[in-house]
Write a protein that holds these residues in place. Structure first.
Motif, mmCIF file in Angstrom:
data_model
loop_
_atom_site.group_PDB
_atom_site.id
_atom_site.type_symbol
_atom_site.label_atom_id
_atom_site.label_comp_id
_atom_site.label_asym_id
_atom_site.label_seq_id
_atom_site.Cartn_x
_atom_site.Cartn_y
_atom_site.Cartn_z
ATOM 1 N N LYS A 1 34.789 30.000 52.887
ATOM 2 C CA LYS A 1 35.036 28.584 52.562
ATOM 3 C C LYS A 1 34.035 28.080 51.533
ATOM 4 O O LYS A 1 34.405 27.407 50.577
ATOM 5 N N THR A 2 32.770 28.416 51.718
ATOM 6 C CA THR A 2 31.739 27.990 50.766
ATOM 7 C C THR A 2 31.999 28.581 49.384
ATOM 8 O O THR A 2 31.892 27.882 48.374
ATOM 9 N N THR A 3 32.364 29.849 49.344
ATOM 10 C CA THR A 3 32.660 30.502 48.063
ATOM 11 C C THR A 3 33.847 29.838 47.390
ATOM 12 O O THR A 3 33.817 29.561 46.189
ATOM 13 N N TYR A 4 34.896 29.560 48.172
ATOM 14 C CA TYR A 4 36.082 28.911 47.590
ATOM 15 C C TYR A 4 35.748 27.501 47.107
ATOM 16 O O TYR A 4 36.180 27.098 46.027
ATOM 17 N N ASP A 5 34.982 26.750 47.886
ATOM 18 C CA ASP A 5 34.619 25.387 47.494
ATOM 19 C C ASP A 5 33.792 25.361 46.213
ATOM 20 O O ASP A 5 33.950 24.471 45.381
ATOM 21 N N GLU A 6 32.898 26.338 46.053
ATOM 22 C CA GLU A 6 32.005 26.346 44.897
ATOM 23 C C GLU A 6 32.608 27.025 43.663
ATOM 24 O O GLU A 6 32.348 26.611 42.539
ATOM 25 N N GLU A 7 33.412 28.091 43.883
ATOM 26 C CA GLU A 7 33.885 28.884 42.746
ATOM 27 C C GLU A 7 35.396 29.012 42.657
ATOM 28 O O GLU A 7 35.903 29.558 41.671
ATOM 29 N N GLY A 8 36.119 28.556 43.662
ATOM 30 C CA GLY A 8 37.579 28.656 43.657
ATOM 31 C C GLY A 8 38.059 30.077 43.870
ATOM 32 O O GLY A 8 37.333 30.937 44.372
ATOM 33 N N TRP A 9 39.311 30.304 43.479
ATOM 34 C CA TRP A 9 39.910 31.626 43.645
ATOM 35 C C TRP A 9 39.168 32.686 42.836
ATOM 36 O O TRP A 9 39.122 33.856 43.224
ATOM 37 N N THR A 10 38.595 32.289 41.719
ATOM 38 C CA THR A 10 37.855 33.232 40.888
ATOM 39 C C THR A 10 36.697 33.847 41.650
ATOM 40 O O THR A 10 36.443 35.048 41.550
ATOM 41 N N GLY A 11 36.009 33.033 42.432
ATOM 42 C CA GLY A 11 34.890 33.540 43.220
ATOM 43 C C GLY A 11 35.326 34.497 44.309
ATOM 44 O O GLY A 11 34.650 35.487 44.585
ATOM 45 N N LEU A 12 36.464 34.201 44.939
ATOM 46 C CA LEU A 12 36.951 35.065 46.018
ATOM 47 C C LEU A 12 37.452 36.411 45.506
ATOM 48 O O LEU A 12 37.411 37.410 46.218
ATOM 49 N N PHE A 13 37.938 36.420 44.259
ATOM 50 C CA PHE A 13 38.466 37.665 43.710
ATOM 51 C C PHE A 13 37.561 38.260 42.636
ATOM 52 O O PHE A 13 38.003 39.046 41.806
ATOM 53 N N ARG A 14 36.292 37.898 42.690
ATOM 54 C CA ARG A 14 35.328 38.472 41.762
ATOM 55 C C ARG A 14 35.192 39.972 42.046
ATOM 56 O O ARG A 14 35.032 40.380 43.184
ATOM 57 N N GLY A 15 35.309 40.780 41.026
ATOM 58 C CA GLY A 15 35.186 42.226 41.182
ATOM 59 C C GLY A 15 36.450 42.910 41.667
ATOM 60 O O GLY A 15 36.392 44.055 42.125
ATOM 61 N N VAL A 16 37.594 42.238 41.578
ATOM 62 C CA VAL A 16 38.829 42.825 42.103
ATOM 63 C C VAL A 16 39.282 44.037 41.285
ATOM 64 O O VAL A 16 39.792 45.010 41.860
ATOM 65 N N MET A 17 39.091 44.029 39.982
ATOM 66 C CA MET A 17 39.564 45.150 39.161
ATOM 67 C C MET A 17 38.820 46.450 39.474
ATOM 68 O O MET A 17 39.463 47.484 39.690
ATOM 69 N N PRO A 18 37.493 46.465 39.528
ATOM 70 C CA PRO A 18 36.831 47.724 39.900
ATOM 71 C C PRO A 18 37.237 48.200 41.298
ATOM 72 O O PRO A 18 37.404 49.404 41.520
ATOM 73 N N ARG A 19 37.434 47.265 42.214
ATOM 74 C CA ARG A 19 37.834 47.638 43.573
ATOM 75 C C ARG A 19 39.228 48.266 43.582
ATOM 76 O O ARG A 19 39.447 49.295 44.224
ATOM 77 N N VAL A 20 40.161 47.672 42.863
ATOM 78 C CA VAL A 20 41.531 48.204 42.794
ATOM 79 C C VAL A 20 41.537 49.558 42.085
ATOM 80 O O VAL A 20 42.223 50.492 42.518
#
Length: 88
Positions: free
Chosen positions: A46-65
């Motif tokens: 929740k804190t991450t979403y409030d501060e950074e939005g969806w971008t924060g929650l999906f930070r680093g998604v490409m290397p992980r995928v």
């Protein structure tokens, strides 16, 4: 490979929360020592979403995928090869 990639992308927010808890980069406005388990993870999400939005929650998604997709395909390939080798 596609299923592994989708699973990696879908669980990326949980990985972001885990990483922030482990590295101590979570918001200091709440006591991280008194919270544990799911409540702590949801608070960090929740804190991450409030501060950074969806971008924060999906930070680093490409290397992980790009890592989990081929790794899942390789795991499945080896599993099927072993089953065939054992004659099952």
């Amino acid at each position: 490979m596609l299923a592994g990639s989708l699973a990696g992308a879908a669980t990326n927010p949980l990985d972001v929360a885990k990483t922030r808890i482990m590295t101590g980069t979570v918001e200091a406005s709440f006591d991280t020592e008194s919270q544990s388990g799911p409540s702590r993870i949801f608070r960090v999400l929740k804190t991450t979403y409030d501060e950074e939005g969806w971008t924060g929650l999906f930070r680093g998604v490409m290397p992980r995928v790009l890592y989990i997709g081929p790794a899942s395909a390789f795991f499945f390939l080896v599993y099927e090869w072993i089953l065939h080798a054992l004659g099952s």
